[in-house]
Design a protein around this motif. Structure first.
Motif, PDB file in Angstrom:
ATOM      1  N   PHE A 111       0.846  -1.262  -0.109  1.00 43.61           N
ATOM      2  CA  PHE A 111       0.310  -0.022  -0.006  1.00 43.61           C
ATOM      3  C   PHE A 111       0.814   1.281   0.051  1.00 43.61           C
ATOM      4  CE2 PHE A 111      -2.218   3.326   2.343  1.00 43.61           C
ATOM      5  CZ  PHE A 111      -3.421   3.416   1.756  1.00 43.61           C
ATOM      6  N   MET A 112       1.832   1.139   0.917  1.00 39.28           N
ATOM      7  CA  MET A 112       2.759   2.580   1.072  1.00 39.28           C
ATOM      8  C   MET A 112       3.466   2.642  -0.276  1.00 39.28           C
ATOM      9  SD  MET A 112       3.649   4.726   3.255  1.00 39.28           S
ATOM     10  CE  MET A 112       4.985   5.902   3.135  1.00 39.28           C
ATOM     11  N   LYS A 117       4.548   5.881  -5.018  1.00 41.58           N
ATOM     12  CA  LYS A 117       4.819   6.178  -6.671  1.00 41.58           C
ATOM     13  C   LYS A 117       3.939   6.845  -7.239  1.00 41.58           C
ATOM     14  CE  LYS A 117       6.673   3.333  -9.112  1.00 41.58           C
ATOM     15  NZ  LYS A 117       7.865   2.988  -9.745  1.00 41.58           N
ATOM     16  N   THR A 118       2.550   7.035  -6.900  1.00 39.80           N
ATOM     17  CA  THR A 118       1.541   8.006  -7.519  1.00 39.80           C
ATOM     18  C   THR A 118       0.980   9.029  -6.813  1.00 39.80           C
ATOM     19  OG1 THR A 118      -0.209   6.482  -6.479  1.00 39.80           O
ATOM     20  CG2 THR A 118       0.656   5.600  -8.814  1.00 39.80           C
ATOM     21  N   SER A 119       1.335   9.336  -5.439  1.00 38.22           N
ATOM     22  CA  SER A 119       0.770  10.401  -4.907  1.00 38.22           C
ATOM     23  C   SER A 119       2.016  11.365  -4.425  1.00 38.22           C
ATOM     24  CB  SER A 119       0.063  10.137  -3.840  1.00 38.22           C
ATOM     25  OG  SER A 119      -1.055   9.117  -4.305  1.00 38.22           O
ATOM     26  N   ALA A 139       4.701   9.330 -15.598  1.00 37.67           N
ATOM     27  CA  ALA A 139       3.891   8.369 -14.429  1.00 37.67           C
ATOM     28  C   ALA A 139       3.517   7.120 -15.443  1.00 37.67           C
ATOM     29  CB  ALA A 139       2.925   8.919 -13.925  1.00 37.67           C
ATOM     30  N   LYS A 140       3.304   5.889 -15.169  1.00 37.86           N
ATOM     31  CA  LYS A 140       3.063   4.840 -15.634  1.00 37.86           C
ATOM     32  C   LYS A 140       1.753   4.317 -15.456  1.00 37.86           C
ATOM     33  CE  LYS A 140       7.685   2.942 -15.958  1.00 37.86           C
ATOM     34  NZ  LYS A 140       8.825   2.116 -15.248  1.00 37.86           N
ATOM     35  N   ALA A 145      -2.893   1.829 -11.964  1.00 41.43           N
ATOM     36  CA  ALA A 145      -3.610   0.485 -11.699  1.00 41.43           C
ATOM     37  C   ALA A 145      -3.343   0.074 -10.583  1.00 41.43           C
ATOM     38  CB  ALA A 145      -3.263  -0.417 -12.846  1.00 41.43           C
ATOM     39  N   ALA A 146      -2.030  -0.144  -9.828  1.00 43.35           N
ATOM     40  CA  ALA A 146      -1.843  -0.572  -8.878  1.00 43.35           C
ATOM     41  C   ALA A 146      -2.367   0.182  -7.433  1.00 43.35           C
ATOM     42  CB  ALA A 146      -0.189  -0.776  -8.526  1.00 43.35           C
TER      43      ALA A 146
END
Length: 151
Positions: A111-112, A117-119, A139-140, A145-146
């Motif tokens: 979760f972390m 990676k996205t936030s 960004a990927k 999606a993860a």
């Protein structure tokens, strides 16, 4: 409980970080670690340059870490993210999640990382082995999606 969060240019010591998180604890039954390393992309990359938004990066890491602790009943969480030029084989990021049982520790660490990676406001620029300087890395979709699986 608050997570231990750091953004730093210097490397980190995995064992020292685990020891700091677990010292004197008898209630921890599982510790999961994730260490992200810089790849050389089959010899094409000489370094990654990582930048962050000072103050905001730490605040977002803290927010995500608190969510992970609450959601997975973690007994401890450490997250360290480096910035600056990082060479292939060197550490970029560390997440350590401690819990009474393994699944909570695995889930908390995942979760972390998925939200980190996205936030969190970090940016990567590639430096080629041929001396070229690449663009900032986008960004990927796979990272988005993860993150979405946690909703």
């Amino acid at each position: 409980m608050s997570p231990a969060i750091r953004v730093q240019s210097q490397d980190f010591d995995l064992q020292a970080e685990i020891d700091a998180l677990t010292a004197g604890r008898r209630d921890i039954g599982a510790v999961v670690t994730f260490t992200g390393l810089c790849r050389d992309e089959q010899g094409a990359l000489s370094a990654l340059e990582l930048e962050h938004y000072p103050g905001m990066a730490e605040a977002e890491m803290l927010r995500i870490g608190k969510l992970a602790i609450e959601r997975f009943s973690l007994l401890g969480l450490t997250a360290v993210h480096r910035y600056g030029k990082i060479r292939p084989g060197e550490n970029i990021v560390l997440v350590i999640a401690a819990a009474p049982h393994r699944q909570a520790a695995f889930d908390g660490a995942n979760f972390m990382m998925d939200f980190l990676k996205t936030s969190a406001p970090f940016w990567k620029k590639e430096h080629g082995a041929d001396g070229s300087q690449g663009d900032w890395v986008s960004a990927k979709d796979a990272d988005d999606a993860a993150r979405e699986k946690w909703k």
